[in-house]
Each structure stands twice: as C-alpha cells, then as structure tokens.
Design a protein around this motif. Sequence first.
Motif, mmCIF file in Angstrom:
data_model
loop_
_atom_site.group_PDB
_atom_site.id
_atom_site.type_symbol
_atom_site.label_atom_id
_atom_site.label_comp_id
_atom_site.label_asym_id
_atom_site.label_seq_id
_atom_site.Cartn_x
_atom_site.Cartn_y
_atom_site.Cartn_z
ATOM 1 N N ALA A 114 -9.745 -15.665 9.467
ATOM 2 C CA ALA A 114 -11.103 -15.608 10.015
ATOM 3 C C ALA A 114 -11.286 -14.359 10.872
ATOM 4 O O ALA A 114 -12.343 -13.708 10.839
ATOM 5 N N CYS A 115 -10.258 -14.012 11.641
ATOM 6 C CA CYS A 115 -10.311 -12.799 12.468
ATOM 7 C C CYS A 115 -10.364 -11.559 11.589
ATOM 8 O O CYS A 115 -11.152 -10.634 11.836
ATOM 9 N N LEU A 116 -9.543 -11.529 10.546
ATOM 10 C CA LEU A 116 -9.518 -10.378 9.647
ATOM 11 C C LEU A 116 -10.841 -10.235 8.902
ATOM 12 O O LEU A 116 -11.314 -9.117 8.661
ATOM 13 N N GLU A 117 -11.437 -11.357 8.553
ATOM 14 C CA GLU A 117 -12.747 -11.339 7.887
ATOM 15 C C GLU A 117 -13.792 -10.731 8.818
ATOM 16 O O GLU A 117 -14.644 -9.932 8.397
ATOM 17 N N MET A 118 -13.769 -11.121 10.087
ATOM 18 C CA MET A 118 -14.667 -10.553 11.090
ATOM 19 C C MET A 118 -14.451 -9.045 11.214
ATOM 20 O O MET A 118 -15.404 -8.261 11.232
ATOM 21 N N VAL B 200 -4.559 -2.197 5.770
ATOM 22 C CA VAL B 200 -3.750 -1.698 4.652
ATOM 23 C C VAL B 200 -3.089 -2.871 3.928
ATOM 24 O O VAL B 200 -3.114 -2.968 2.693
ATOM 25 N N ASP B 201 -2.510 -3.786 4.691
ATOM 26 C CA ASP B 201 -1.778 -4.907 4.092
ATOM 27 C C ASP B 201 -2.684 -5.818 3.265
ATOM 28 O O ASP B 201 -2.242 -6.385 2.255
ATOM 29 N N ARG C 154 -6.569 1.419 0.840
ATOM 30 C CA ARG C 154 -5.570 1.649 -0.196
ATOM 31 C C ARG C 154 -4.927 3.019 0.042
ATOM 32 O O ARG C 154 -5.626 4.041 0.073
ATOM 33 N N LEU C 155 -3.611 3.010 0.217
ATOM 34 C CA LEU C 155 -2.900 4.247 0.523
ATOM 35 C C LEU C 155 -3.119 5.304 -0.562
ATOM 36 O O LEU C 155 -3.299 6.490 -0.265
ATOM 37 N N LYS D 208 3.240 4.013 7.213
ATOM 38 C CA LYS D 208 3.165 3.111 6.057
ATOM 39 C C LYS D 208 3.709 3.797 4.800
ATOM 40 O O LYS D 208 4.449 3.192 4.012
ATOM 41 N N LEU D 209 3.337 5.065 4.606
ATOM 42 C CA LEU D 209 3.828 5.812 3.454
ATOM 43 C C LEU D 209 5.344 5.986 3.511
ATOM 44 O O LEU D 209 6.041 5.866 2.506
ATOM 45 N N SER D 210 5.851 6.274 4.707
ATOM 46 C CA SER D 210 7.284 6.449 4.888
ATOM 47 C C SER D 210 8.035 5.157 4.596
ATOM 48 O O SER D 210 9.064 5.160 3.920
ATOM 49 N N SER D 211 7.497 4.050 5.070
ATOM 50 C CA SER D 211 8.118 2.754 4.830
ATOM 51 C C SER D 211 8.121 2.421 3.347
ATOM 52 O O SER D 211 9.119 1.923 2.794
ATOM 53 N N GLU D 212 7.009 2.713 2.663
ATOM 54 C CA GLU D 212 6.918 2.451 1.231
ATOM 55 C C GLU D 212 7.925 3.299 0.461
ATOM 56 O O GLU D 212 8.620 2.813 -0.445
ATOM 57 N N ALA D 213 8.035 4.581 0.831
ATOM 58 C CA ALA D 213 8.964 5.478 0.133
ATOM 59 C C ALA D 213 10.406 5.025 0.328
ATOM 60 O O ALA D 213 11.209 5.028 -0.615
#
Length: 292
Positions: free
Chosen positions: A167-171, A209-210, A215-216, A258-263
């Motif tokens: 609900a918070c994320l929707e807001m 992002v999550d 979208r990265l 986020k990009l570093s973590s994904e890589a």
Amino acid sequence: MLLQLSTAQDKAIRFRVANIVAGVMNSLAEDAELTDELYDEVMEIMSARLKDRVPAVRAQAVRALARLQEADENGDYSSDEITKQYQVLLDTDKNKDVRKAVLASMAVCDGTVHSIVDRTCDTSDDVRRVAYQVLSTKVRMSNLSIALRGTVLRRGLGDRSPPVKAACLEMLRKVWLEDESDGLVTEFLSSLDVETNPAVAEECIKELVDCGHLRLTDIIDSTSKLGGLRHAAKESSSDSPAFLSSEKALYWRVICQKLSSEAATRSDTAANAGGGSAVESVAAAAAGERLD
C-alpha cells in the motif's frame, strides 16, 4: 421511530439501527440538507453509540456520523465535535475495525493529518494498510511536512507486513511520483530533501527499481543516447557539463550500486556454472557492459 431503537438491549438491534442510519446518511446526495431537528437527533443518538460496548455498533456509528462533520470558514475540521470524537477513538479504541472505520470516515485537514500518520505505526496490520490508502486518496504530499513525508515512507517501506508495504509503495508510485511529481524521480526526491533524509530517499529508489517501476536497462539506454551521464547532466543553457544536483547525485549513486550488484551476481552465477552455460556468460557480459 428507528432512532429510538438505538438504545435497545439487544446488540443486534442496536447494530442494525446504526447500520441503516449509516447507509441512509452516506447515500444522500452531496447537496442534500437535513432539518435542524433531524440533524441534532442523529448527531446525539449516533454520538452515544460511539461509546457502545459492542465494537461493530461503534464502527457503524462512526460511518453514520461521517457526513455530519462541518468545517469552519477556513475549511478546517479541527474544532468540529464529531472530528474530535473520531480522533479520540483513533487513540483509545482497542478494536481495529473501529479504528479502520474512523480512518475511512474522518475529514482530512491540517489538524487531522497527524492522527492519520500516527496510524501508520498502529499495532494492527489492517489499520496500517488503511492508513496508507487514506494517505493515497485523501492527502496530498504537499500537505505533509518534509519530516512527515520521510516518516511515512520509512515506516511503510520497512513494514513487516507485505500488504502494508504494498500500500505504501502504491502511494509512492502512483500518487507521490506519477501524479504529484510528473513521474520525475529527481523532482520527487527534491520533495524529500535528500540531504536531510538520504536513507529514506535511497530506499525509495531501490524499491522503485525492485518493483520494476524503474528499469535499469531503460535508464542506461536513455542516458547513453544523451552521450553519457556527464552530458545528461548538462544544462540546456550551457555548453559545459553542469554539476549534479544533490537529488541527481543520490539517484545515480543508487543506480550505479544496483548495476554493480547485478554485474557481480551475474559474474558469480556464470563462474559457478563452470563456463558451461552460454546464456549465463552472455548475461554476465551484458550486465558488465551496463555497469561500464
């Protein structure tokens, strides 16, 4: 005759009376008017039911009184007697359904916003969820101080209950970002004052992002078309790259993390596959390219 039955000993009768009155009152047209005599009678009798020993009766009485709240000449409900009773119930009533009914019925103004925000740390998951729904539909972000915006987001995004967090994320996504910030993340971040609330601002970007709202791949593609981050930061009136604002600096720091973590994750997966998975190797190479 109906209102006189509100004091019946049978709790089912008291509930039904309050339920019918609530249904009638809330189905009236916006411009409908009650006689002074009927207004006073409904006000007196339903106010008494707010103290009924049965929670279901109290909840229906709350609904029945919602349309009788009156603002002063400045549009403020703080001095309205019904609104005052609602605020007391929010703070003292032990039944979650009563508190939910109050949140859904209470008029919103500067004097009641704090009471709504306080329910975002209610002991009941359902009440916290309704509090965020009310904040989404009845309260504009601009009506909250920067401190309250940070508090609301910190509590909601860190809530242990998935429905409350949702609900918070929707807001955050549909109202605070899309409707009130024109979909611009950096404009939204400026409303949080990232220098005062860096942790909250960072968490907002990570959650966006999550959940897939940011979208990265799209971010990298659009930035690359502008010639890279330094050129993307260039002001239109200047030929030289501009300094990043605090909002953009925090935004890009989180995106790069986020990009570093994904890589790193892709590389580890490809390494663990022992080079036998071409798909993982390609994915790792793509992730590394995006990071570069």
